[in-house]
Design an enzyme around this catalytic site. Sequence first.
Site, short mmCIF file in Angstrom:
data_model
loop_
_atom_site.label_atom_id
_atom_site.label_comp_id
_atom_site.label_asym_id
_atom_site.label_seq_id
_atom_site.Cartn_x
_atom_site.Cartn_y
_atom_site.Cartn_z
N ASP A 120 18.31 16.01 -30.73
CA ASP A 120 18.14 15.01 -29.67
C ASP A 120 17.47 13.78 -30.27
O ASP A 120 16.36 13.88 -30.82
CB ASP A 120 17.24 15.64 -28.57
CG ASP A 120 17.13 14.76 -27.35
OD1 ASP A 120 17.63 13.64 -27.39
OD2 ASP A 120 16.52 15.21 -26.37
N ASP A 149 23.31 10.94 -27.18
CA ASP A 149 22.16 11.14 -28.09
C ASP A 149 21.85 12.61 -28.35
O ASP A 149 20.78 12.92 -28.85
CB ASP A 149 20.93 10.43 -27.53
CG ASP A 149 20.49 11.02 -26.21
OD1 ASP A 149 21.34 11.60 -25.53
OD2 ASP A 149 19.31 10.91 -25.85
N GLU A 150 22.74 13.49 -27.98
CA GLU A 150 22.47 14.92 -28.15
C GLU A 150 23.65 15.63 -28.80
O GLU A 150 24.79 15.39 -28.42
CB GLU A 150 22.25 15.58 -26.78
CG GLU A 150 20.96 15.20 -26.10
CD GLU A 150 20.95 15.73 -24.68
OE1 GLU A 150 20.28 16.73 -24.44
OE2 GLU A 150 21.63 15.14 -23.83
#
Lengths: 87, 442
Positions: free
Chosen positions: B36, B138-139
């Site tokens: 993350d 974003d992960e």
Amino acid sequence: MKVYMKPVKMVAWFTENGVPTPVRFQMKEDDKEFLTIKVGNISERKEEKLAGNRMLIYRCQSEIEGTEKVYELKYEIGTCKWYLYKI
Amino acid sequence: MFLHILNYVFTEHTFGIIILLQGEKMMEDRIIFHIDANSAFLSWSAVNALQHGAPVDFREVPSIVGGNQATRHGIVLAKSIPAKKYGIQTGEPIIQARQKCPSLLVIPPEYYVYMRCNAAMCDIVKDFSDRIQVFSIDEVFVDYTGMEKILGDAQAVAHQIKDRIKNELGFTVSVGISSNKLLAKMASDLKKPDAVTTLYRDEIEEKMWVLPVRDLYMVGAATEKKLAKMGIYSIGDLANSEVEFLKDKLMSWGEVIWCFANGIEDSPVKPGGAIPYVKGVGNSCTIHFDVEDRETAHKVLLSLVETVGMRLRQGAFCAKLVQVSVKTSELKTYSHQRKFYVPTDCTNAIFEEACRLFDEVWKGEPIRHLGVRVSELCGNDFVQLSLLENNYEKQRQVDRAVDDIRIKFGSFSVFRAGFLHSRLSPLQGGIVEDFPAMTSIL
């Protein structure tokens, strides 16, 4: 050296493998005329990939307005732009 | 951080819940990483600016990434740690954030930078495993199972990934390690920024159960309130409740969150972020001015339906139900829906129905936000026709031709003449193309 980061006009040569070497560039300060600088000694070249954006960095030395100066040029691969990064 | 983008693909809550039995031990032996990016939008913008000679690092001053206030998308999308100290929260209006910190720096979002960062992050991760799932911008989930025999200990490799991202790409990530995706995701949230945390099943009591129930994945404000009424405040309280009691109070949802609280989840890492089952397709937008007349509202609906129709056809679906939602300038929301006699994927058919629904429900007040959603999907290979309905066959051929042109030459290469000289975009939604649709399904 301070961060300057302004785009410059550049003459460069590329190897058959696509590796560029800067030869001569022109820069312009706000109210001055174009200044042409011949790239002298290139002491270091490295690549950075910050934020996924590939840039080639060259540490160079040239005579600028009568004095020998060390500076850094940057080539942004994605946009084919040259910058005077630090001087 | 879990970033929501305006377009949703509604998916069925098939969470693949299992009760772990002895025979299912294999699932327990997996090694899953959840990576993350910390304050993703802000740190990516900061690194990009630094690379282009910015005098300050946005991460070290009170700064936010915020939408454009002129087009009324002026909310805080991401904040720096110094901005957090002023009590600025993600999702609040920029005006409010400025009141808390007058020297606040507002950076516009740069979606192409974010896409590039995501791609660069995935490129590094791919050096460690071929099974990765981009869960949001974003992960990333990584299935490291089996790779430990080649590359070594999972924790050491997680540190390598984290450090390579930091050194090469210039931003920090938190890595969570566990035996399933849920626990890996919870683990990466435990320690931020720039950290590696494990949360295996034997650690959940010590590390996860002590947290407030709101910190559990998929537990939001509404569920938190309901659980508080039952005397459930921590994840441990939830895990130790009777599952039948929760099912009685919260229906199947109760069982889902009970399983999550006990760390039970077995979905595989899906390369390409494949969504298991699409339940509906929706699109909505906040308009940059208040819409006060019917004609403009219909145009906004058309621009929304254009995207919905295209996505519907891309998925080879037909829809049976269409729903229109309206948010007024005073933030009052209402919606209206109706079923088609014949399932359709035709833009014009959906648009006509959406307009009818809108006309029936709209009370004439200024509109801030409009949404269209189609659901009850079925395959588009054959449908039962009706004698009483208009024949949209010719229209569907036009749709297909327009879709082909847009795929080949870009979304705005062809659009309806009605949008010429209007203040509206001919297609709404889809800030970034070619990115896996957002979903909350692991």
